[in-house]
Design a protein around this motif. Structure first.
Motif, short mmCIF file in Angstrom:
data_model
loop_
_atom_site.label_atom_id
_atom_site.label_comp_id
_atom_site.label_asym_id
_atom_site.label_seq_id
_atom_site.Cartn_x
_atom_site.Cartn_y
_atom_site.Cartn_z
N GLN A 91 2.46 -0.35 -11.39
CA GLN A 91 3.23 -0.80 -12.54
C GLN A 91 3.64 0.36 -13.44
O GLN A 91 4.82 0.51 -13.78
CB GLN A 91 2.43 -1.82 -13.34
CG GLN A 91 2.33 -3.19 -12.68
CD GLN A 91 1.61 -4.20 -13.54
OE1 GLN A 91 0.65 -3.88 -14.24
NE2 GLN A 91 2.05 -5.44 -13.49
N ARG A 92 2.69 1.20 -13.81
CA ARG A 92 3.02 2.29 -14.73
C ARG A 92 3.84 3.37 -14.04
O ARG A 92 4.75 3.96 -14.64
CB ARG A 92 1.73 2.88 -15.31
CG ARG A 92 0.95 1.90 -16.18
CD ARG A 92 -0.36 2.50 -16.64
NE ARG A 92 -1.20 1.52 -17.29
CZ ARG A 92 -1.64 1.60 -18.55
NH1 ARG A 92 -1.30 2.63 -19.29
NH2 ARG A 92 -2.43 0.67 -19.05
N GLY A 93 3.54 3.64 -12.76
CA GLY A 93 4.29 4.66 -12.04
C GLY A 93 5.73 4.27 -11.79
O GLY A 93 6.65 5.07 -11.99
N ILE A 94 5.95 3.04 -11.35
CA ILE A 94 7.32 2.57 -11.11
C ILE A 94 8.10 2.55 -12.42
O ILE A 94 9.28 2.92 -12.48
CB ILE A 94 7.31 1.19 -10.43
CG1 ILE A 94 6.76 1.31 -9.01
CG2 ILE A 94 8.71 0.57 -10.41
CD1 ILE A 94 6.48 -0.03 -8.34
N ALA A 95 7.43 2.13 -13.51
CA ALA A 95 8.09 2.15 -14.81
C ALA A 95 8.46 3.57 -15.22
O ALA A 95 9.53 3.80 -15.80
CB ALA A 95 7.18 1.51 -15.85
N ALA A 141 7.22 -5.14 -8.43
CA ALA A 141 6.27 -4.89 -9.51
C ALA A 141 6.24 -6.02 -10.52
O ALA A 141 5.22 -6.23 -11.20
CB ALA A 141 6.63 -3.57 -10.21
N ALA A 142 7.33 -6.77 -10.63
CA ALA A 142 7.39 -7.88 -11.58
C ALA A 142 6.34 -8.94 -11.27
O ALA A 142 5.91 -9.69 -12.16
CB ALA A 142 8.79 -8.49 -11.58
N LEU A 168 -0.69 -11.15 -1.86
CA LEU A 168 0.60 -11.21 -1.15
C LEU A 168 1.56 -10.13 -1.65
O LEU A 168 2.29 -9.52 -0.85
CB LEU A 168 1.24 -12.59 -1.31
CG LEU A 168 0.68 -13.71 -0.45
CD1 LEU A 168 1.29 -15.04 -0.86
CD2 LEU A 168 0.95 -13.45 1.03
N VAL A 169 1.56 -9.87 -2.93
CA VAL A 169 2.47 -8.87 -3.48
C VAL A 169 2.05 -7.48 -3.03
O VAL A 169 2.89 -6.63 -2.68
CB VAL A 169 2.53 -8.98 -5.01
CG1 VAL A 169 3.43 -7.90 -5.60
CG2 VAL A 169 3.03 -10.36 -5.43
N LEU A 170 0.74 -7.21 -3.03
CA LEU A 170 0.27 -5.92 -2.54
C LEU A 170 0.62 -5.75 -1.06
O LEU A 170 0.99 -4.65 -0.62
CB LEU A 170 -1.24 -5.79 -2.74
CG LEU A 170 -1.70 -5.59 -4.19
CD1 LEU A 170 -3.21 -5.56 -4.26
CD2 LEU A 170 -1.12 -4.31 -4.78
#
Length: 472
Positions: free
Chosen positions: A17-21, A135-136, A148-150
């Motif tokens: 989350q923080r890295g993609i942001a 990431a959302a 599932l998202v991972l």
């Protein structure tokens, strides 16, 4: 719900989350700095003219009209939301807060990419969009990250790495005979300060590097799906090879983002087994029902969309960096299916008297042979990258001739894209473009001349242009 939650992967979520942001922050900052001069109202490829000719493919907020002010509002909003996510503030709330924040970033950046034309025609643009969308649905700090998202993040890393490996094996023979790095560090789009030294490593070591690359891209990605600790070990191999690429070249945020994405397979336990850190897994609340239903629906959609990139991986004519839908989801990736053997550079010069010529300096691409290559990644110098493609013979008259015209006008916005203006803001009488052959200097040449590059003129690309005469 045990089957839904991926407890023990809190670090993975935080990094994702923080890295993609943070990468979004760089991308939006790049748009603020470069988009108006490249694609704005008075840019090299003006978006208003694009909108007059055709409707852009996919969603964009500029469909109903473009102004530089609107672009700055979109990019500025993206910078603010990205910074908040890097700080972790939206993640403190319920899951819908970071979900909304990342979807806004996705929509805003897609609005820019879909009108960005050739200046935004890079694979890492769609990679960032796909990563931002995923990431959302990672939830907030209150709930466990959804398994599932991972898994979908791991599937993204697999397509990214395995696709790049397959495009190499199907492409240039130098990948198959392990000689690709005899040329790559010297001919890559934008060498960095270490590229000269990497190029001069012993050739047997170059062959070992290529073999290691094939192992990392064609074998290791399968192990990302294995149970722990195998998945974390595979992710560590991917991270190491990507950091090697970061150390040896400038590829915008491609390698940095790949490193971040690989953390989706890294468990908290694997990190704790290596580093002396305590348990950083918080006490989670039960997932809201709406969040579970939404994650299941989105996961089903992405699995369905994955049919096309999966088919592409095993196609005889594999597509590289292709999007199969208007939303930049479930894309195909790949890089360097072919390696150039010789390096050519377009050198732009101006003259105040028609006799003496002075060279314009670009920020990232090679120019002055005595200037050490600089490090810019993960920032993306879009004009410099297009200049590399131009030197390879890629059609560029649509934007390159306008660039020369802007230099004749001493256009301030255009000059800000450059490192050095030999005329200190005054318009030259003439400009021209000359093609040069470049190669890295040898150790002996470097000691004797202080030059990083040895260059020789290869011919004229654009003859001298002058400013249009004004009617008296």
């Amino acid at each position: 719900m045990e089957w839904f939650s991926a407890e023990g992967f809190e670090l993975a979520r935080q990094v994702l989350q923080r890295g993609i942001a943070a990468v979004f922050l760089i991308a939006f900052a790049s748009a603020l700095a470069q988009f108006p001069a490249l694609l704005g109202e008075h840019g090299l490829l003006p978006v208003p003219q694009l909108l007059e000719r055709r409707t852009p493919r996919g969603f964009t907020l500029f469909r109903w009209g473009y102004t530089d002010g609107r672009l700055r509002a979109v990019a500025g909003t993206g910078v603010v939301i990205s910074a908040l996510l890097v700080a972790g503030l939206p993640q403190w709330g319920p899951p819908w807060v970071p979900l909304l924040a990342f979807l806004v970033l996705w929509f805003l950046y897609m609005s820019i990419v879909n009108v960005g034309q050739t200046f935004y025609g890079f694979g890492w643009e769609t990679l960032l969009l796909e990563a931002g969308f995923l990431a959302a649905f990672l939830g907030s700090d209150r709930v466990a990250p959804p398994a599932l998202v991972l898994w979908l993040f791991v599937w993204l890393v697999f397509r990214l790495e395995f696709g790049a490996g397959m495009i190499k094996m199907r492409g240039d023979t130098v990948w198959r005979d392990l000689t690709a790095l005899y040329y790559h560090h010297e001919t890559q789009p934008m060498p960095n300060p270490a590229s000269w030294f990497f190029h001069h490593l012993p050739k047997p070591l170059h062959k070992v590097e290529v073999a290691g690359n094939h192992f990392a891209q064609l074998v290791v990605p399968f192990f990302l799906f294995f149970p722990q600790p195998v998945g974390s070990i595979a992710a560590a191999v991917v991270i190491f090879t990507q950091l090697w690429l970061v150390a040896s070249g400038n590829f915008a945020w491609l390698n940095t983002l790949t490193v971040l994405l690989a953390f989706s397979a890294v468990s908290d336990g694997a990190v704790q087994a290596i580093l002396p850190v305590g348990d950083f897994t918080p006490q989670y609340q039960p997932e809201p029902g709406w969040f579970i239903v939404l994650v299941l629906a989105v996961s089903a959609l992405l699995v369905y969309l994955s049919y096309w990139p999966l088919k592409n991986l095993f196609a005889k004519r594999q597509l590289m960096n292709a999007s199969f839908n208007n939303w930049h989801l479930a894309n195909a990736y790949g890089a360097f299916g072919s390696i150039t053997r010789q390096r050519y550079e377009v050198v732009v010069e101006g003259s105040a008297d028609g006799v003496h010529w002075q060279e314009y300096g670009f920020k990232g691409k090679p120019g002055d042979p005595r200037r050490m290559p600089r490090q810019f990644a993960p920032y993306h110098l879009r004009l410099d990258w297009l200049m590399w493609f131009l030197a390879l013979g890629s059609p560029g008259a649509s934007w390159f001739i306008p660039l020369l015209r802007r230099l004749l006008e001493a256009d301030r916005a255009t000059l800000k894209l450059l490192r050095h203006d030999p005329f200190d803001g005054e318009p030259p009488l003439l400009v021209r473009a000359t093609l040069y052959h470049y190669r890295f200097s040898t150790w002996a040449e470097r000691r004797r001349t202080g030059q990083w590059w040895i260059r020789s003129e290869s011919g004229q690309l654009v003859p001298p242009l002058s400013r249009p005469r004004t009617a008296e």
